[in-house]
Scaffold this active site. Structure first.
Site, PDB file in Angstrom:
ATOM      1  N   GLU A 122      -3.569   7.887  -3.958  1.00  0.00           N
ATOM      2  CA  GLU A 122      -4.070   7.203  -5.159  1.00  0.00           C
ATOM      3  C   GLU A 122      -5.427   7.780  -5.515  1.00  0.00           C
ATOM      4  O   GLU A 122      -6.236   7.963  -4.592  1.00  0.00           O
ATOM      5  CB  GLU A 122      -4.234   5.699  -4.896  1.00  0.00           C
ATOM      6  CG  GLU A 122      -2.956   4.936  -5.066  1.00  0.00           C
ATOM      7  CD  GLU A 122      -3.133   3.422  -4.927  1.00  0.00           C
ATOM      8  OE1 GLU A 122      -4.249   2.919  -5.177  1.00  0.00           O
ATOM      9  OE2 GLU A 122      -2.166   2.767  -4.563  1.00  0.00           O
ATOM     10  N   HIS A 171      -1.880   0.706  -9.489  1.00  0.00           N
ATOM     11  CA  HIS A 171      -2.474  -0.328  -8.611  1.00  0.00           C
ATOM     12  C   HIS A 171      -3.043  -1.442  -9.493  1.00  0.00           C
ATOM     13  O   HIS A 171      -4.213  -1.812  -9.391  1.00  0.00           O
ATOM     14  CB  HIS A 171      -3.563   0.283  -7.717  1.00  0.00           C
ATOM     15  CG  HIS A 171      -3.783  -0.495  -6.456  1.00  0.00           C
ATOM     16  ND1 HIS A 171      -4.017   0.088  -5.244  1.00  0.00           N
ATOM     17  CD2 HIS A 171      -3.791  -1.832  -6.216  1.00  0.00           C
ATOM     18  CE1 HIS A 171      -4.172  -0.848  -4.306  1.00  0.00           C
ATOM     19  NE2 HIS A 171      -4.040  -2.024  -4.886  1.00  0.00           N
ATOM     20  N   ARG A 205       0.873  -1.175   0.000  1.00  0.00           N
ATOM     21  CA  ARG A 205       0.000   0.000   0.000  1.00  0.00           C
ATOM     22  C   ARG A 205       0.906   1.219   0.000  1.00  0.00           C
ATOM     23  O   ARG A 205       1.968   1.226   0.633  1.00  0.00           O
ATOM     24  CB  ARG A 205      -0.904   0.037   1.243  1.00  0.00           C
ATOM     25  CG  ARG A 205      -2.063  -0.934   1.206  1.00  0.00           C
ATOM     26  CD  ARG A 205      -3.132  -0.545   0.158  1.00  0.00           C
ATOM     27  NE  ARG A 205      -4.238  -1.486   0.118  1.00  0.00           N
ATOM     28  CZ  ARG A 205      -4.337  -2.517  -0.723  1.00  0.00           C
ATOM     29  NH1 ARG A 205      -3.368  -2.759  -1.589  1.00  0.00           N
ATOM     30  NH2 ARG A 205      -5.400  -3.304  -0.702  1.00  0.00           N
TER      31      ARG A 205
HETATM   32  P1  NDP Z   1      -1.199 -11.827   3.993  1.00  0.00           P
HETATM   33  O1  NDP Z   1      -2.194 -11.462   5.025  1.00  0.00           O
HETATM   34  O2  NDP Z   1      -1.206 -13.201   3.411  1.00  0.00           O
HETATM   35  O3  NDP Z   1       0.279 -11.580   4.602  1.00  0.00           O
HETATM   36  C1  NDP Z   1       0.670 -10.391   5.236  1.00  0.00           C
HETATM   37  C2  NDP Z   1       2.104 -10.526   5.722  1.00  0.00           C
HETATM   38  O4  NDP Z   1       2.524  -9.264   6.245  1.00  0.00           O
HETATM   39  C3  NDP Z   1       2.277 -11.550   6.850  1.00  0.00           C
HETATM   40  O5  NDP Z   1       3.407 -12.338   6.600  1.00  0.00           O
HETATM   41  C4  NDP Z   1       2.516 -10.674   8.082  1.00  0.00           C
HETATM   42  O6  NDP Z   1       3.391 -11.255   9.032  1.00  0.00           O
HETATM   43  C5  NDP Z   1       3.208  -9.475   7.457  1.00  0.00           C
HETATM   44  N1  NDP Z   1       3.158  -8.306   8.336  1.00  0.00           N
HETATM   45  C6  NDP Z   1       2.095  -7.796   8.984  1.00  0.00           C
HETATM   46  N2  NDP Z   1       2.475  -6.730   9.729  1.00  0.00           N
HETATM   47  C7  NDP Z   1       3.809  -6.597   9.536  1.00  0.00           C
HETATM   48  C8  NDP Z   1       4.772  -5.697  10.041  1.00  0.00           C
HETATM   49  N3  NDP Z   1       4.449  -4.740  10.914  1.00  0.00           N
HETATM   50  N4  NDP Z   1       6.058  -5.832   9.627  1.00  0.00           N
HETATM   51  C9  NDP Z   1       6.394  -6.820   8.768  1.00  0.00           C
HETATM   52  N5  NDP Z   1       5.517  -7.722   8.255  1.00  0.00           N
HETATM   53  C10 NDP Z   1       4.238  -7.599   8.644  1.00  0.00           C
HETATM   54  O7  NDP Z   1      -1.345 -10.740   2.873  1.00  0.00           O
HETATM   55  P2  NDP Z   1      -1.074 -10.845   1.293  1.00  0.00           P
HETATM   56  O8  NDP Z   1       0.292 -11.382   1.059  1.00  0.00           O
HETATM   57  O9  NDP Z   1      -2.223 -11.460   0.600  1.00  0.00           O
HETATM   58  O10 NDP Z   1      -1.115  -9.277   0.916  1.00  0.00           O
HETATM   59  C11 NDP Z   1      -0.229  -8.358   1.551  1.00  0.00           C
HETATM   60  C12 NDP Z   1      -0.694  -6.947   1.255  1.00  0.00           C
HETATM   61  O11 NDP Z   1      -0.516  -6.672  -0.127  1.00  0.00           O
HETATM   62  C13 NDP Z   1      -2.198  -6.695   1.480  1.00  0.00           C
HETATM   63  O12 NDP Z   1      -2.470  -6.415   2.849  1.00  0.00           O
HETATM   64  C14 NDP Z   1      -2.452  -5.501   0.614  1.00  0.00           C
HETATM   65  O13 NDP Z   1      -2.188  -4.308   1.312  1.00  0.00           O
HETATM   66  C15 NDP Z   1      -1.417  -5.658  -0.513  1.00  0.00           C
HETATM   67  N6  NDP Z   1      -2.065  -6.026  -1.775  1.00  0.00           N
HETATM   68  C16 NDP Z   1      -1.793  -5.298  -2.889  1.00  0.00           C
HETATM   69  C17 NDP Z   1      -2.383  -5.600  -4.094  1.00  0.00           C
HETATM   70  C18 NDP Z   1      -2.060  -4.814  -5.316  1.00  0.00           C
HETATM   71  O14 NDP Z   1      -2.862  -4.818  -6.247  1.00  0.00           O
HETATM   72  N7  NDP Z   1      -0.913  -4.169  -5.375  1.00  0.00           N
HETATM   73  C19 NDP Z   1      -3.361  -6.694  -4.217  1.00  0.00           C
HETATM   74  C20 NDP Z   1      -3.535  -7.426  -2.991  1.00  0.00           C
HETATM   75  C21 NDP Z   1      -2.922  -7.092  -1.817  1.00  0.00           C
HETATM   76  P3  NDP Z   1       2.945 -12.516   9.972  1.00  0.00           P
HETATM   77  O15 NDP Z   1       2.508 -13.590   9.024  1.00  0.00           O
HETATM   78  O16 NDP Z   1       4.167 -12.864  10.719  1.00  0.00           O
HETATM   79  O17 NDP Z   1       1.804 -12.015  10.806  1.00  0.00           O
END
Ligand code: NDP
Length: 313
Positions: free
Chosen positions: A260, A279, A231
């Site tokens: 955005e 995006h 994001r």
């Molecule tokens: P997931 O929920 O599968 O994974 C999120 C990951 O982020 C987890 O490994 C989590 O760690 C980690 N995380 C959370 N907080 C922190 C932090 N403070 N520091 C470091 N790591 C952290 O999400 P997705 O992989 O499906 O998607 C990730 C993000 O990508 C979405 O939340 C969205 O914002 C973005 N996105 C963008 C899109 C685009 O079109 N560009 C489309 C879809 C998503 P842990 O597992 O250890 O809790």
């Protein structure tokens, strides 16, 4: 009685009709209806047992007497009225995982574009200019991926074979991951100092807002490239512009920006070391296919178990 009401006429500009067809294929016993207008939504929700959409608000929920499931079309759920949904015993599922392959591919393509200096190549080709430039090699470099969820893990898997060292940063490092090293957010700066390509794939939360700030740009080596598919607000945009202008980092590939849409007069558009996509990384024909798999399975699970609590996958 409507079994599944599909909200919204389009998602990210993609018409939702094909999603409805995919759902009908998977749920032949169910009545799957598309609400194209706010009026159709308000009418359709009255007797719907499940709704799928990007969001749902309190005014719709007030009319949803029979609702048992809200099947979200986004990976996150922070934007939903979770307290109200809980009070009403509406199960909530997300589409976590739907964006793994497409967004991960985009992130890896962005890394490779900067490795081979494609932005320079595109400029020279546009100008019909046959003039050499020097590229880089990914082999031997270090790629740090912040967020090891569906997207982050997809990035790491796709980088296998490129002979890179990978560092994963996640909230719960004890859960491990596919990277050579897994660290928690407190070790981010130690990782940044060793990073050639920084891929952001974490959610936007209070902890991650502005995570990559001027201090982080100061810690990254000057050859580092930022790839943001998470994001926009995970990065401090003013600090990013300043780092790019002063070559504090080599470049940035931004699928997401803050704000955005990126205003036409925003400085990021004019920087030659920036690749902006609107995006866009999730927009592929397979998106609705995968989404329909997830939503149909969640609906069936809720029906089979009769459970009303959150069933996030
Ligand atoms: P997931 O929920 O599968 O994974 C999120 C990951 O982020 C987890 O490994 C989590 O760690 C980690 N995380 C959370 N907080 C922190 C932090 N403070 N520091 C470091 N790591 C952290 O999400 P997705 O992989 O499906 O998607 C990730 C993000 O990508 C979405 O939340 C969205 O914002 C973005 N996105 C963008 C899109 C685009 O079109 N560009 C489309 C879809 C998503 P842990 O597992 O250890 O809790």
């Amino acid at each position: 009685m409507t079994d599944l009401l599909v909200r919204r006429h389009s998602v990210h500009g993609m018409p939702v009709e094909s999603y409805v067809e995919e759902l009908r294929d998977r749920l032949p016993e169910h009545d799957v209806r598309l609400a194209r207008t706010p009026e159709e939504e308000r009418e359709g929700i009255v007797d719907a047992t499940a709704v799928t959409g990007t969001d749902i608000d309190e005014s719709l929920l007030d009319r949803a007497e029979d609702l048992r499931l809200f099947a979200g079309m986004y990976a996150g759920y922070g934007h939903l009225p979770m307290d109200t949904l809980r009070e009403r015993d509406v199960a909530v599922t997300t589409a976590s995982g739907v964006h793994g392959p497409n967004v991960a591919e985009h992130a890896v393509a962005s890394v490779l574009a900067f490795v081979r200096e494609f932005p320079t190549a595109f400029d020279r080709q546009r100008d019909h200019e046959w003039r050499h430039f020097q590229g880089h090699e990914l082999a031997g470099s270090t790629v740090t991926v912040v967020g090891l969820g569906a997207i982050g893990q997809g990035v790491v898997q796709r980088l296998k074979g490129f002979d890179v060292t990978t560092i994963g940063v996640r909230r719960h490092p004890d859960d491990g991951g596919p990277t050579d090293e897994v660290v928690g957010p407190d070790a981010l700066h130690d990782a940044l100092a060793r990073t050639d390509y920084l891929v952001l794939a974490c959610p936007l939360t209070d902890e991650t807002r502005g995570l990559v700030d001027s201090e982080a740009f100061g810690t990254l080596p000057p050859e580092a490239v930022l790839v943001n598919v998470a994001r926009g607000a995970v990065v401090d945009t003013d600090a990013l512009v300043s780092a790019l202008r002063s070559n504090e980092i080599r470049g940035a590939a931004l699928d997401v920006t803050d704000p955005e849409p990126l205003p036409a007069d925003h400085p990021l558009w004019g920087l030659s070391n920036v690749l902006v996509t609107p995006h866009n990384s999730g927009h592929t024909p397979n998106y609705f296919n995968r989404l329909a798999d997830i939503v149909a399975e969640n609906l069936q699970r809720v029906e089979e178990t009769g459970r009303y609590e959150d069933l996030r996958n």
